[in-house]
Scaffold this motif. Sequence first.
Motif, PDB file in Angstrom:
ATOM      1  N   VAL A  52       7.642   3.652   4.354  1.00 31.02           N
ATOM      2  CA  VAL A  52       6.638   2.787   4.524  1.00 31.02           C
ATOM      3  C   VAL A  52       7.136   1.347   4.427  1.00 31.02           C
ATOM      4  N   CYS A  88       2.132  -1.047   4.369  1.00 26.32           N
ATOM      5  CA  CYS A  88       1.198  -1.378   3.277  1.00 26.32           C
ATOM      6  C   CYS A  88       1.188  -2.780   3.067  1.00 26.32           C
ATOM      7  N   VAL A 109       6.392  -2.500   3.567  1.00 27.29           N
ATOM      8  CA  VAL A 109       5.558  -3.036   2.711  1.00 27.29           C
ATOM      9  C   VAL A 109       5.672  -4.652   2.706  1.00 27.29           C
ATOM     10  N   SER A 119      -3.339   0.600   2.667  1.00 24.20           N
ATOM     11  CA  SER A 119      -1.818   1.452   2.956  1.00 24.20           C
ATOM     12  C   SER A 119      -2.364   2.371   3.958  1.00 24.20           C
ATOM     13  N   ILE A 160       0.173   7.393   0.042  1.00 28.84           N
ATOM     14  CA  ILE A 160       0.206   6.237  -1.050  1.00 28.84           C
ATOM     15  C   ILE A 160      -1.384   5.789  -1.056  1.00 28.84           C
TER      16      ILE A 160
END
Length: 130
Positions: free
Chosen positions: A68, A99, A70, A106, A111
């Motif tokens: 992911v 995210c 972020v 997300s 998540i």
Amino acid sequence: MRAWLYCRVTNGWDADSRDHLALQKAELERFCAEHDLTVAGATMVTGSGKKELQELVHSGVEQDTYDVLVGISATRFGGDILSLLQTGKALTEQGKGICMVRENISTHPDIVLQNASETLESQEIGGLSL
């Protein structure tokens, strides 16, 4: 799950920019710790970041360096919604996600973030709002 932090400011590499990047990184590290995400790395960018983000998405998929991506806010991933949607789609197609911490969003199925209404409900005690 492995997270890659994406920190971006729009101005150059002056002292203020370095401070803002460091603050973004610290907030993202806290977020990852709270959500049991292992920080696999970080990218620090000034300017539009469009080229760097494209490279990060491509290399993350090709080299499988994270699960992911972020970022502090949707605005850090680009200046327009179309670019953000394209980035999210490219990652989702490869089983990865994006995210956005401040928006509490997300796209990764593993998540689950608490939405704003749940946050408000959790602050209520005995019918009184805190």
